[in-house]
Design an enzyme around this catalytic site. Sequence first.
Site, PDB file in Angstrom:
ATOM      1  N   LYS A 173      31.003 -21.702 -11.136  1.00  0.00           N
ATOM      2  CA  LYS A 173      31.352 -20.347 -10.717  1.00  0.00           C
ATOM      3  C   LYS A 173      30.515 -19.947  -9.519  1.00  0.00           C
ATOM      4  O   LYS A 173      29.352 -20.320  -9.401  1.00  0.00           O
ATOM      5  CB  LYS A 173      31.150 -19.378 -11.879  1.00  0.00           C
ATOM      6  N   HIS A 238      35.624 -22.139 -24.618  1.00  0.00           N
ATOM      7  CA  HIS A 238      34.336 -21.464 -24.435  1.00  0.00           C
ATOM      8  C   HIS A 238      33.481 -21.562 -25.701  1.00  0.00           C
ATOM      9  O   HIS A 238      32.250 -21.626 -25.613  1.00  0.00           O
ATOM     10  CB  HIS A 238      34.562 -19.998 -24.065  1.00  0.00           C
ATOM     11  N   ARG A 241      31.679 -24.757 -25.601  1.00  0.00           N
ATOM     12  CA  ARG A 241      30.532 -24.644 -24.694  1.00  0.00           C
ATOM     13  C   ARG A 241      29.364 -23.959 -25.406  1.00  0.00           C
ATOM     14  O   ARG A 241      28.208 -24.377 -25.280  1.00  0.00           O
ATOM     15  CB  ARG A 241      30.950 -23.856 -23.446  1.00  0.00           C
ATOM     16  N   HIS A 264      23.615 -21.211 -15.595  1.00  0.00           N
ATOM     17  CA  HIS A 264      23.357 -19.770 -15.565  1.00  0.00           C
ATOM     18  C   HIS A 264      22.396 -19.438 -14.428  1.00  0.00           C
ATOM     19  O   HIS A 264      21.341 -20.055 -14.313  1.00  0.00           O
ATOM     20  CB  HIS A 264      22.730 -19.301 -16.887  1.00  0.00           C
ATOM     21  N   TYR A 273      21.156 -17.279 -26.763  1.00  0.00           N
ATOM     22  CA  TYR A 273      21.161 -18.363 -27.744  1.00  0.00           C
ATOM     23  C   TYR A 273      19.914 -18.366 -28.620  1.00  0.00           C
ATOM     24  O   TYR A 273      19.917 -18.950 -29.695  1.00  0.00           O
ATOM     25  CB  TYR A 273      21.320 -19.713 -27.029  1.00  0.00           C
TER      26      TYR A 273
END
Length: 298
Positions: A173, A238, A241, A264, A273
């Site tokens: 992204k 997702h 992931r 990220h 997480y």
Amino acid sequence: MSDDANLIERFLEMLVAETGASQHTLSAYRTDLEQASGITGGLLSSADREMIRKLPSHWRRLKNSTVARKSSSLRRFFGFLVEEGFRENDPSDALPRPGLVRSLPKTLSHAEIALLFQLVAEGLGREPVKPSVVRLSAILELLYGSGLRASELVGLQRSSITGDKPYLIIKGKGEKERLVPISQQARIAVRRWGEFVDSKEKWLFPSRTGHISRIRLFQIIREHAVRAGISPVKISPHVLRHAFATHLLEGGADLRALQTLLGHSDISTTQIYTHIDSARLVELVNNRHPLSQLDLTR
């Protein structure tokens, strides 16, 4: 179609493809974003912090829960714009946080992951093997084994995986490139799938019009989950992931390393997480701490 309208549609399409969002959820997002676009004169997608800071003045009579939802919708929309490269910065930190508790991403247990791969292994063991099973094997290995985003996976070119290199160089992204480790098992699965793909094809997972879409990828994953006896509501590309990240963290992965693997830009995104892993940490303290072995009632 205005920029706002076009980008809102692309955002909603992403929600369907990557998370399987329901019509009710899509409708709520659409309403929140279209109302915010109207308030900003159709300039929501390019709004700066000053413009975003004025939005809450239009929400004064709303309940905290509604304000929280609207803020969440806008944050996710701006996150999408930044990650997809439609804008460089995220102004959503100017939005209010009325007692928000950030929801934890869905994930899968080790047993559920094992079921998905076991079913694939059974399919690969049959003769003649179906091309769809070989493709599914490569998809699962890349989603769960390397933590790729759905958009990254469907956009993989055949040239992305060459020889025995233990990594992929992918454009994620925001057009940012990153190295993604790929296991020996994943390389074997992808190489096997490559034998079914025309050598003239540009894409690793082609379709009649280019590469498979994120929506088609979502359908493939859910159909497989149903065959494996897993509720389709629980799974999406997702979610695989998230499972990749959660299980790595459970195995002792460093948070910074996980940030790099997931691509990220901000470690605060990765820190979600640590909350998922909190139950395991509580169990660890209760079962392994020296005091838990002592009988203090005597």
